[in-house]
Write an enzyme that holds these catalytic residues in place. Sequence first.
Site, PDB file in Angstrom:
ATOM      1  N   GLY A  34     -14.362  35.607  13.437  1.00 48.86           N
ATOM      2  CA  GLY A  34     -14.395  36.696  14.083  1.00 48.86           C
ATOM      3  C   GLY A  34     -13.052  36.710  14.780  1.00 48.86           C
ATOM      4  N   GLY A  37      -9.583  37.971  22.002  1.00 46.65           N
ATOM      5  CA  GLY A  37      -8.124  38.309  22.601  1.00 46.65           C
ATOM      6  C   GLY A  37      -7.090  37.488  22.232  1.00 46.65           C
ATOM      7  N   PHE A  38      -7.382  36.239  22.113  1.00 48.69           N
ATOM      8  CA  PHE A  38      -6.566  35.239  21.616  1.00 48.69           C
ATOM      9  C   PHE A  38      -5.818  35.313  20.151  1.00 48.69           C
ATOM     10  CE2 PHE A  38      -5.753  31.163  19.635  1.00 48.69           C
ATOM     11  CZ  PHE A  38      -5.116  30.428  20.583  1.00 48.69           C
ATOM     12  N   VAL A  41     -10.510  33.642  14.739  1.00 51.27           N
ATOM     13  CA  VAL A  41     -11.138  32.319  14.766  1.00 51.27           C
ATOM     14  C   VAL A  41     -11.757  31.964  13.339  1.00 51.27           C
ATOM     15  CG1 VAL A  41     -13.257  30.843  15.774  1.00 51.27           C
ATOM     16  CG2 VAL A  41     -11.887  32.894  17.122  1.00 51.27           C
ATOM     17  N   LYS A  55      -9.179  28.481  16.616  1.00 54.65           N
ATOM     18  CA  LYS A  55      -8.578  29.780  17.196  1.00 54.65           C
ATOM     19  C   LYS A  55      -7.181  29.827  16.822  1.00 54.65           C
ATOM     20  CE  LYS A  55     -12.230  30.312  20.248  1.00 54.65           C
ATOM     21  NZ  LYS A  55     -12.719  30.996  21.793  1.00 54.65           N
ATOM     22  N   ASP A 152     -15.233  36.632  32.804  1.00 55.36           N
ATOM     23  CA  ASP A 152     -15.766  37.498  31.614  1.00 55.36           C
ATOM     24  C   ASP A 152     -16.909  36.819  30.717  1.00 55.36           C
ATOM     25  OD1 ASP A 152     -15.645  39.696  29.771  1.00 55.36           O
ATOM     26  OD2 ASP A 152     -14.112  38.459  28.499  1.00 55.36           O
TER      27      ASP A 152
END
Length: 352
Positions: A34, A37-38, A41, A55, A152
């Site tokens: 997926g 924001g980082f 992954v 990540k 979040d």
Amino acid sequence: MSVSMPDNSGEMQHFNLSTIETATNNFSDANKLGEGGFGPVYKGKLTDGKEIAVKRLSMNSKQGLKEFKNEVMLIVKLQHRNLVRLLGCCVEGEEKLLVYEYMANAGLDAVLFDPARCTELHWAKRANIINGIARGLQYLHEESRLKIIHRDLKASNILLDAEMNPKISDFGTARIFGDNQIEANINRVVGTYGYMAPEYAMEGLFSFKTDVYSFGVLMLEILSGKKNSGFYYLERAQSLPPHAWRLWSEGRGMELIDQILVDTCPENEALRLIQIALLCVQEDPNLRPTMTSVRLLLASKSINIPQPLAPTFSTNRFATSDRSSTTGAGIGFATSDRSSKSGAPAAFAASD
């Protein structure tokens, strides 16, 4: 050559880029789990057979090496069975990578809202997930050395292991509070519409009670099997909290429970969980319980639960889809908020 990143625990592992490339088949699309924001992954497998999730910091990220290091130093200090565990990192050339334990069942949203998979979450599993998330939040708020507000909390940020045990993930928008700090104010609201507490969405004010609100929304989603964002009642947009409160106050709380559970879940227990969730989503943050109080209410059937007020706020006035308002900087933590950007004091002396 990888950059050394010492830490206080002595447990941080530093991976070579070649090791990560081999484990992820050179970051192949087939291994991609997926994107957040980082950055993307990837699933990987080390030479010893251990499965990992990697990540990869996006090249477009505004994070620099110093900020990345600071975040890693913070994350590695958080160790709890209901938090996704950071195994190590890699900083080599332009690459900045975080290596986490692999979670076999991905995000809670991928199971809970999937008509084909939601049956895997029977009543006991859902109760266990609620309790596990509560334990993780209590640790972040009150037991860790850092005192963290996640900001979040949502279904996609709750990862499930092979036994469907929950682990809180994605700390890109988290904030560190001082020991005596109660509340802070920011100009840039980050998080996901539908889970945001009213004082945060409207005024940029956040506290530990901001996470409690998000937890209440998440509880209602787990109990009902319905998404808060985009939830529709009688063909008009309405968020889940006021719908749940109306059913509960009219003595029809069991109508909220996911239909695949109604024949197997204990009615008294289900109604009790709905009432706890409604306490968490009250508009006034002072009326919401702390996570320690939530844990006590979840654990005891004899403690009387206060009567929640009707929720009047709905983030659907801002948006009806589950999306972040602002993308977080990364997977670590932002700096502690001790004042607003206008220079006004952010911490208040009022008790929780």
